[in-house]
Design a protein around this motif. Structure first.
Motif, PDB file in Angstrom:
ATOM      1  N   LYS A  73       0.815  -1.218   0.000  1.00 10.32           N
ATOM      2  CA  LYS A  73       0.000   0.000   0.000  1.00 10.32           C
ATOM      3  C   LYS A  73       0.852   1.275   0.000  1.00 10.32           C
ATOM      4  N   LYS A  74       1.924   1.291   0.790  1.00  7.21           N
ATOM      5  CA  LYS A  74       2.712   2.512   0.941  1.00  7.21           C
ATOM      6  C   LYS A  74       3.289   2.991  -0.387  1.00  7.21           C
ATOM      7  N   ASN A  75       3.917   2.092  -1.134  1.00 10.69           N
ATOM      8  CA  ASN A  75       4.501   2.464  -2.421  1.00 10.69           C
ATOM      9  C   ASN A  75       3.418   2.814  -3.433  1.00 10.69           C
ATOM     10  N   GLN A 103       0.438   3.953  -2.827  1.00  9.46           N
ATOM     11  CA  GLN A 103      -0.149   5.242  -2.464  1.00  9.46           C
ATOM     12  C   GLN A 103       0.745   6.404  -2.881  1.00  9.46           C
ATOM     13  N   SER A 104       2.063   6.232  -2.741  1.00 12.28           N
ATOM     14  CA  SER A 104       2.979   7.313  -3.122  1.00 12.28           C
ATOM     15  C   SER A 104       2.907   7.591  -4.624  1.00 12.28           C
TER      16      SER A 104
END
Length: 267
Positions: A244-246, A248-249
């Motif tokens: 999710k983190k990558n 989302q970025s």
């Protein structure tokens, strides 16, 4: 939960190119975008693995009570769709290779299809080529798996020189001036269409993401389920199955501000 959305899914960013086209031509519709990054890339999966992923993903998305579900990836659309399309109560729309339009625009009778290795190597793809493309049309197959990876990783946004050099290397190794039309047989490829056009300015490109969006609108019109309220704007909900983190970025860099829900524990 969105009210009766159009559900759109593939293994990551590819779905977003379809979502963008849908928001242009059916702007009042709610859209549920599921990025199945847990299973990226679909293009290197066996047929058995792909079938299992498709069944699981569609069963998951049916819980959201969508109007229809878009299989927004060419690889399973070519290999799996016909086997499973009648297994569900919800209509499933596949992302077809836009062969008819590609052929009709070619004056040199020489086209190319850019797609994942999984699509190009499949027996279903080769059967499709034999069935739908006249013998007088020459077809070049261009393995675009590395370009698809550049899109999914976000490199096309963050490292434009590397992206341009890699695309040029692949294009110049596979495409010459005898080709006049190219079908973009992956929903990831529209994101780098500008790079490809810079290298091949005289070639026409057919975008499968735009074509499937038209199929969705036609289906909704046919069933009488098209939202015709011109004063309302549909909402977008985004789900991701991993990383999710990558993810989302990348979406934030692209200007997409909607909340992204991690559904990894549900898959």
């Amino acid at each position: 939960m969105l009210y009766r959305p159009i559900a759109v899914f593939d293994s990551g960013l590819g779905s977003l190119s379809v979502v963008r086209e849908l928001r242009k031509i059916v702007p009042s519709e709610n859209i549920l975008y599921f990025a199945d990054k847990k299973n990226f890339p679909y293009g290197n999966k066996t047929k058995s693995e792909l079938k299992s992923i498709m069944l699981k993903s569609i069963n998951f998305l049916e819980k959201y009570q969508p109007k229809l579900i878009v299989m927004a990836s060419n690889t399973p659309s070519v290999q799996i769709y016909d086997e499973i399309k009648n297994n569900f109560s919800t209509a499933i729309i596949s992302t077809k290779l836009p062969l008819d339009k590609t052929i009709s625009l070619s004056r040199k009778k020489h086209i190319a299809i850019m797609a994942s290795k999984g699509t190009l190597d499949s027996k279903e793809f080769n059967y499709l080529i034999k069935k739908e493309i006249p013998q007088q049309i020459f077809v070049d197959k261009v393995d675009s798996s590395e370009i698809i990876n550049l899109v999914e990783s976000g490199s096309f946004l963050f490292d434009q020189k590397f992206t341009s050099d890699k695309i040029r290397e692949i294009i110049e190794s596979n495409i010459d001036d005898t080709i006049d039309v190219i079908a973009l047989g992956s929903t990831h490829l529209p994101f780098v269409k500008n790079y490809i056009e810079d290298i091949l300015p005289s070639i026409k490109f057919i975008n499968s993401s735009a074509e499937v969006a038209k199929d969705v609108k036609s289906y909704l019109k046919y069933t009488g389920d098209l939202d015709k309220n011109k004063n309302s704007k549909g909402k977008l909900e985004i789900l991701v199955s991993a990383d999710k983190k990558n993810f989302q970025s990348i979406l934030r860099y692209m200007g997409i501000k909607e909340i992204i829900f991690d559904v990894s524990l549900q898959m």
